[in-house]
Design a protein around this motif. Sequence first.
Motif, mmCIF file in Angstrom:
data_model
loop_
_atom_site.group_PDB
_atom_site.id
_atom_site.type_symbol
_atom_site.label_atom_id
_atom_site.label_comp_id
_atom_site.label_asym_id
_atom_site.label_seq_id
_atom_site.Cartn_x
_atom_site.Cartn_y
_atom_site.Cartn_z
ATOM 1 N N ALA A 1 -4.806 -0.797 1.319
ATOM 2 C CA ALA A 1 -6.512 -0.732 1.251
ATOM 3 C C ALA A 1 -7.244 -1.352 1.687
ATOM 4 O O ALA A 1 -8.928 -1.079 1.122
ATOM 5 C CB ALA A 1 -6.091 -1.888 -0.673
ATOM 6 N N ILE A 2 -6.854 -2.896 2.799
ATOM 7 C CA ILE A 2 -8.238 -2.989 3.215
ATOM 8 C C ILE A 2 -8.680 -1.833 4.495
ATOM 9 O O ILE A 2 -10.177 -1.560 4.815
ATOM 10 C CB ILE A 2 -7.415 -4.238 4.455
ATOM 11 N N ASN A 3 -8.005 -1.243 4.634
ATOM 12 C CA ASN A 3 -8.365 0.148 5.737
ATOM 13 C C ASN A 3 -9.178 0.913 4.454
ATOM 14 O O ASN A 3 -10.511 1.244 5.150
ATOM 15 C CB ASN A 3 -7.864 0.937 6.622
ATOM 16 N N LEU A 4 -9.229 0.978 3.482
ATOM 17 C CA LEU A 4 -9.755 2.297 2.134
ATOM 18 C C LEU A 4 -11.300 1.188 2.575
ATOM 19 O O LEU A 4 -11.956 2.389 2.279
ATOM 20 C CB LEU A 4 -9.499 2.177 1.081
ATOM 21 N N ILE A 5 -11.129 0.405 2.122
ATOM 22 C CA ILE A 5 -12.384 -0.676 2.599
ATOM 23 C C ILE A 5 -13.594 -0.742 2.942
ATOM 24 O O ILE A 5 -14.378 -0.297 3.747
ATOM 25 C CB ILE A 5 -12.128 -2.205 1.742
ATOM 26 N N LEU B 1 -8.090 -9.073 -3.334
ATOM 27 C CA LEU B 1 -7.776 -10.576 -4.172
ATOM 28 C C LEU B 1 -6.356 -10.728 -4.879
ATOM 29 O O LEU B 1 -5.311 -11.242 -5.443
ATOM 30 C CB LEU B 1 -7.992 -11.278 -4.367
ATOM 31 N N ALA B 2 -6.155 -9.248 -6.026
ATOM 32 C CA ALA B 2 -5.745 -9.294 -7.383
ATOM 33 C C ALA B 2 -4.503 -9.389 -7.173
ATOM 34 O O ALA B 2 -3.472 -10.200 -7.859
ATOM 35 C CB ALA B 2 -7.150 -8.101 -7.819
ATOM 36 N N PRO B 3 -4.013 -8.631 -6.150
ATOM 37 C CA PRO B 3 -2.120 -8.455 -5.561
ATOM 38 C C PRO B 3 -1.508 -9.856 -6.020
ATOM 39 O O PRO B 3 -0.645 -10.193 -5.780
ATOM 40 C CB PRO B 3 -2.348 -7.340 -4.640
ATOM 41 N N ALA B 4 -3.165 -9.920 -4.302
ATOM 42 C CA ALA B 4 -2.423 -11.542 -3.897
ATOM 43 C C ALA B 4 -1.973 -12.313 -4.895
ATOM 44 O O ALA B 4 -1.324 -13.681 -5.039
ATOM 45 C CB ALA B 4 -3.339 -12.058 -2.879
ATOM 46 N N MET B 5 -2.908 -12.734 -5.645
ATOM 47 C CA MET B 5 -2.991 -13.869 -7.190
ATOM 48 C C MET B 5 -1.742 -13.592 -7.909
ATOM 49 O O MET B 5 -0.752 -14.022 -8.117
ATOM 50 C CB MET B 5 -4.390 -13.567 -7.760
ATOM 51 N N THR B 6 -1.456 -12.050 -8.167
ATOM 52 C CA THR B 6 -0.493 -11.310 -9.462
ATOM 53 C C THR B 6 0.991 -11.968 -8.650
ATOM 54 O O THR B 6 2.049 -12.083 -9.331
ATOM 55 C CB THR B 6 -0.569 -10.328 -9.231
ATOM 56 N N SER B 7 1.020 -11.433 -7.101
ATOM 57 C CA SER B 7 1.973 -11.305 -6.842
ATOM 58 C C SER B 7 2.755 -13.597 -6.632
ATOM 59 O O SER B 7 3.601 -13.576 -6.126
ATOM 60 C CB SER B 7 2.317 -11.087 -5.756
#
Length: 209
Positions: free
Chosen positions: A133-137, A171-177
């Motif tokens: 994701a970070i590389n895509l951004i 951020l959303a995946p980090a919050m979800t986990s």
Amino acid sequence: ANVQVLDSNPSSLEQVRLKFFSSVYSSLPEPHASLGIGFLAGVRSSIPKDFQDQLSRVGLTHIIAVSGYNLTILVLAVGKLGKKLSKYQRTIISLTLILVFLLITGFSPSVVRAAVVCLISILCTFFGRKISAINLILLSAAITAGFNPTYLLEDIGWWLSFLAFFGVLILAPAMTSQIYKDKEPGLISSIVIESLSAQIMTAPLIAHV
């Protein structure tokens, strides 16, 4: 000052856009026609001022802003309807639809960003590759800023688009986990977390501006 237009010579691309808009106007009454063009192409200039004020008053101006969601619908539709097609055919159709959508919407920053993201994702899928994701951004930001460097200094929408994108993908995946650990969140919970993540990332810039 009063300005009188003596003559105009729109490009072939602009003529296609105008034909598309005129077909919508001939099919729907106002303000439905202008609202429809706003939904499809993100053009707000034709929407009556009082109707724009009403949308702003109830916080719904964003529904006539074209974003990556529009392109996501197109790409997912190709995947759903083209199950019997080959991977090559689905890829070509998706890329063609993205190009047509860019031409109709006029290459606005949010749509260019979304198109680049879709393009990278589609090509990675086609060649059987994965991208973080970070590389895509970062890659999307570099390509779009290279396409038009003025986005970096003059376009708040470009920054808001990538900040919201970062919120949804990082951020959303980090919050979800953190909240659900190994469990899978429900649909409503996912929407709330993703929306909140986008708001958290964009709020400081919105407050500053």
